[in-house]
Design an enzyme around this catalytic site. Structure first.
Site, short mmCIF file in Angstrom:
data_model
loop_
_atom_site.label_atom_id
_atom_site.label_comp_id
_atom_site.label_asym_id
_atom_site.label_seq_id
_atom_site.Cartn_x
_atom_site.Cartn_y
_atom_site.Cartn_z
N GLU A 258 -33.78 88.68 -31.27
CA GLU A 258 -33.76 88.88 -29.81
C GLU A 258 -33.31 90.31 -29.59
OE1 GLU A 258 -34.71 86.92 -27.57
OE2 GLU A 258 -34.76 84.99 -28.59
N CYS A 292 -29.95 92.21 -21.58
CA CYS A 292 -31.28 92.65 -22.02
C CYS A 292 -32.37 92.18 -21.08
CB CYS A 292 -31.54 92.20 -23.45
SG CYS A 292 -31.18 90.47 -23.68
#
Ligand code: ADP
Length: 483
Positions: A258, A292
């Site tokens: 990720e 993010c």
């Protein structure tokens, strides 16, 4: 604020295994990003102690009968309940070492906990297959089995949720987990581990390595190359993600990654503008812009820019910064000095490009606390367009047509989250098909949920977390042919 005292918060959990009794050059000092005070000094793991832990966990997998699915589910459920019992204390601890406001920290505990709860139930749904064999004398079976011992490496922006999201899926799949928290925020993981011990999750199944900055890359290499580790599940920067993959290439290590994002937040002319602004505030300024999936590039149709701007700025003006434990605070500090330096450089680059700063400026209000800043870009040729901002800077880009908005949105190496605000059904169909992102969120600024797949395209990574997709990451498929 008085009732929140560092000692009281820390005393709620058992840190004895790692608490350093005296100063040591190898210690990991955990600092409060709001005031730079030392919260706790921890002893750390060496290459040797890390390898010993891996050996012990590996041996246990080989020698002991692994936990049954029912036992795994039961333990995860008990862990979840324990976490919920300690929700406020965990929230306070997150604030102490990470800096986000307490309400956000408590939401993080609930969010992370939801994964543990979901996977406590989902493990029992793992199933194989009995295939119709083309040969009379043969049976074809397909078996799903755990990948084995998993190393998870987690970031500082969601110290509880990122660990919980990975560990719960891996444990539910029947894996064991050794986890390495970020240097800035190891206490939350240690607290979660102490609760795991209370409900009977053993070290041999779930353990941790505490690593000071000076040794991160060596330990990272060890985790990627040790043949007893079957998979790395990493959340962090694209740069480090690529480095890990290179290190693991020699033994074809498996990865779920990720990595960074560069989310477009597209506001069409036909949307509910008030809703779009409210959700943009959430998406952009949550965790002081350090996620993010934060809105990184805000695309506004030029026809509505004059309506959008005053509405958005009125809302931005109400954001209160401060220490996370202060009931009024909506935005806390950036995580550390290095992050602040990078953030300042990004703003200065934007200023040089001729952007029109319509609200605030880049000066910190106090230490690592920065006020929200809003700018209208004059070009896309800036660091803020291509890099993750990771700070409370909102950059607005005008667009004239859907084609232009889509083209600019996709003009990035990243592909994690994207947002669209519109009331037009045709536009929704078009954008959701053409946006090159793992997540397209329509008419809302948040989407994360334990049932849904979270993950990115392009250089935002590989693999998914959450829901049944997240469980798949920790399962192997074995074909059994019996004559
Ligand atoms: P960020 O820029 O968000 O801090 P990083 O990728 O640097 O993201 O950090 C995310 C996680 O990766 C943290 O746990 C950090 O300690 C770890 N990390 C950083 N560098 C390495 C490395 N070379 N090997 C293994 N882990 C690393």
């Amino acid at each position: 604020m008085q009732k929140f005292n560092t000692k009281n918060i820390v005393s709620k959990f058992d840190f004895t295994e790692y608490q350093a009794s005296r100063a040591g050059s190898d210690n990991l000092d955990v600092l409060n990003p709001y005031n730079n005070e030392l919260i706790l000094s921890l002893t750390s793991d060496s290459l040797a102690t890390t390898a010993e832990k891996i050996d012990r966990m590996d041996l246990y997998r080989k020698n002991e009968t692994n936990l049954s699915i029912t036992d795994r589910g039961y333990l995860l459920e008990k862990w979840y309940l324990k976490i919920m019992e300690n929700k406020n204390s965990l929230g306070e601890l997150i604030v102490l070492e990470q800096g986000k406001p307490l309400s956000e920290a408590i939401s993080e505990v609930e969010y992370g906990g939801a994964f543990i709860k979901w996977y406590s139930e989902e493990g029992r749904r793992i199933k194989g297959d009995l295939l119709e064999s083309p040969y009379l004398e043969r049976e074809f079976l397909v078996r799903r089995q755990p990948v084995g011992l998993v190393a998870t490496i987690t970031p500082w922006n969601f110290p509880l949720a990122m660990f919980a999201r990975k560990a719960s899926a891996a444990l539910a799949a029947g894996c064991s987990v050794i986890t390495k928290p970020a240097e800035d925020t190891p206490l939350t993981t240690l607290a979660m581990l102490s609760l795991a011990r209370e409900i009977g999750l053993k070290k041999e199944i779930l353990d941790v390595v505490i690593v000071p900055r000076s040794r991160v890359s060596d330990i990272g290499k060890l985790l990627c190359t040790n043949k007893k580790i079957s998979k790395i599940s990493f959340t962090g920067s694209t740069t480090v993600g690529k480095q890990l993959v290179l290190q693991g290439a020699g033994n074809l290590q498996k990865f779920s990654l990720e990595l960074g994002g560069n989310a477009p937040f597209i506001i069409r002319e036909d949307c509910d503008l008030n809703l779009a602004c409210d959700e943009l505030i959430l998406s952009k300024f949550r965790n002081a812009g350090q996620t993010c999936v934060c809105a990184n590039r805000i695309f506004v149709n030029s026809r509505i820019l004059n309506d959008f701007l005053p509405l958005f700025l009125d809302k931005v003006r109400t954001i209160k910064t401060g220490p996370g434990l202060d009931a009024d605070a909506q935005m806390g500090p950036l995580i550390n000095e290095e992050a602040a330096t990078r953030y300042r450089a990004l703003i200065s680059d934007l200023r040089k490009s001729g952007a029109n700063f319509v609200y605030q400026n880049e000066k910190s209000e106090r230490g690592l606390i920065f006020a929200p800043t809003v700018a209208i870009a004059s070009t896309t040729d800036t660091r803020a367009f291509y890099e993750e901002i990771f700070g409370p800077l909102a950059v607005i880009y005008k667009f004239e047509s859907d084609e232009q908005a889509i083209k600019h949105s996709n003009a990035t190496n990243y592909g994690l989250a994207s947002y669209l605000f519109t009331d037009c059904r045709h536009a929704i169909k078009k954008y959701t098909k053409l946006l090159d992102f793992g997540i397209v969120c329509v008419n809302a600024g948040t989407f994360s949920n334990s049932v849904a797949p979270f993950g990115g395209l392009k250089e935002s990574g590989m693999g998914r977390e959450g829901g049944s997709y997240g469980l798949e990451e920790f399962l192997e498929t074995k074909f059994i042919s019996i004559k």
